[in-house]
Design an enzyme around this catalytic site. Sequence first.
Site, mmCIF file in Angstrom:
data_model
loop_
_atom_site.group_PDB
_atom_site.id
_atom_site.type_symbol
_atom_site.label_atom_id
_atom_site.label_comp_id
_atom_site.label_asym_id
_atom_site.label_seq_id
_atom_site.Cartn_x
_atom_site.Cartn_y
_atom_site.Cartn_z
ATOM 1 N N ASP A 154 -5.885 0.962 -8.874
ATOM 2 C CA ASP A 154 -5.654 1.103 -7.437
ATOM 3 C C ASP A 154 -4.985 -0.157 -6.909
ATOM 4 O O ASP A 154 -4.964 -1.197 -7.588
ATOM 5 C CB ASP A 154 -6.980 1.351 -6.707
ATOM 6 N N HIS A 189 0.828 -1.206 0.000
ATOM 7 C CA HIS A 189 0.000 0.000 0.000
ATOM 8 C C HIS A 189 0.862 1.255 0.000
ATOM 9 O O HIS A 189 0.502 2.269 -0.613
ATOM 10 C CB HIS A 189 -0.925 -0.012 1.222
ATOM 11 N N LYS A 231 -10.585 13.789 -4.526
ATOM 12 C CA LYS A 231 -11.706 13.598 -3.605
ATOM 13 C C LYS A 231 -11.446 14.351 -2.306
ATOM 14 O O LYS A 231 -10.324 14.411 -1.817
ATOM 15 C CB LYS A 231 -11.951 12.113 -3.322
ATOM 16 N N ASP A 262 -7.303 8.758 -6.529
ATOM 17 C CA ASP A 262 -6.978 9.816 -5.575
ATOM 18 C C ASP A 262 -5.575 10.324 -5.861
ATOM 19 O O ASP A 262 -4.820 9.732 -6.638
ATOM 20 C CB ASP A 262 -7.102 9.327 -4.119
ATOM 21 N N THR A 300 -14.337 -1.664 0.531
ATOM 22 C CA THR A 300 -15.803 -1.659 0.476
ATOM 23 C C THR A 300 -16.334 -1.180 -0.876
ATOM 24 O O THR A 300 -17.538 -1.245 -1.110
ATOM 25 C CB THR A 300 -16.384 -0.775 1.587
ATOM 26 N N GLY A 323 -16.846 1.678 -2.077
ATOM 27 C CA GLY A 323 -17.640 2.898 -2.094
ATOM 28 C C GLY A 323 -17.012 3.989 -2.931
ATOM 29 O O GLY A 323 -17.660 4.568 -3.822
#
Length: 338
Positions: A230, A139, A204, A181, A235, A237
């Site tokens: 990504d 990450h 965002k 992002d 989730t 969203g």
Amino acid sequence: MSVTSEPKLISGNANMPLATAIARRMSMHRGVTVGLVDARVERFNDGEIFVEVFENVRGEDMFIIQPTSNPANDNLMELLIMSDALRRSSAARITAVIPYFGYARQDRRSKARTPISAKLVANMLVEAGIERVLTMDLHAAQIQGFFDIPVDNLYASPVFALDIMKQFKGSLDDVMIVSPDVGGVARARELAKRINAPLSIVDKRREKAGEVAEMTIIGDVAGKKCIIVDDMCDTAGTLCKAAEVLMENGASEVHAYTTHGVMSGPAVERITNSVLKSMVITDTIAPTEAVRGTPNIRIIPTAPVFAQAILNIWNGTSVSSLFETPTLEPVYEGQFGN
């Protein structure tokens, strides 16, 4: 390093299908059968983890295949206890193959009185006797610096590039890579360079944690086939909302390429009902039946690249050569061919 003729693989319960596939691919590369070391990883009635290795591993070059995905704590403890069992059995070297590195999102103190859990996990792995780590798409790249042992961080982008060139053959001029992002710009830019595509960014803004208040598209996506890139989808969203905003800004279609399909909570339902034409994930995390049954989700195998990386580590050759798309074409044996 082991003086034996072959590397030895052992797996926990986190992703046995991937471990088996890696062993099968290594058998194909080596021309000899490479199997998983016979062992049992069980739990007592109170949940304690117990490991027993049934084969002699003295002086062996051992590779533990165990992503620390959900349930993260159980899978992490399995990895630590397996390493301790191998160390106490006189294994020559222990490499942890962690396709998905859990706790990677806790790589810094986001506010006062919070932990840096990724560093804690790194310390635990080293203390358990692990001498090298092989993972994919951390990450945050700086997590490699949390270890005082070698860390090989593989990238999914060369594999994604091969797949995109196959799936969008004849229309690559219409493809635009999108970072969901600002923090993911480097990852998206790297993939965009591989396929010679333009780059767009979704900016965002959050009013509070977990809730996106506003999204703005940086770049002209009108008429483009947008591919959101990504490292993980939790989730879903933010991903689904970003896809909607791209369509509202004139994108002809939206796809997503994500390395780790965490898929928590309502993720599968959201993706099924979203405007995403397709979503590609890898099998670093064992996909659930719900994920496999979702019509717009496709899974790319990582066993070929992990098998080759393990062999390169074992025989002392370059792992970074696997960062290049041309190197992976023969590794994937025409899977992304014409």
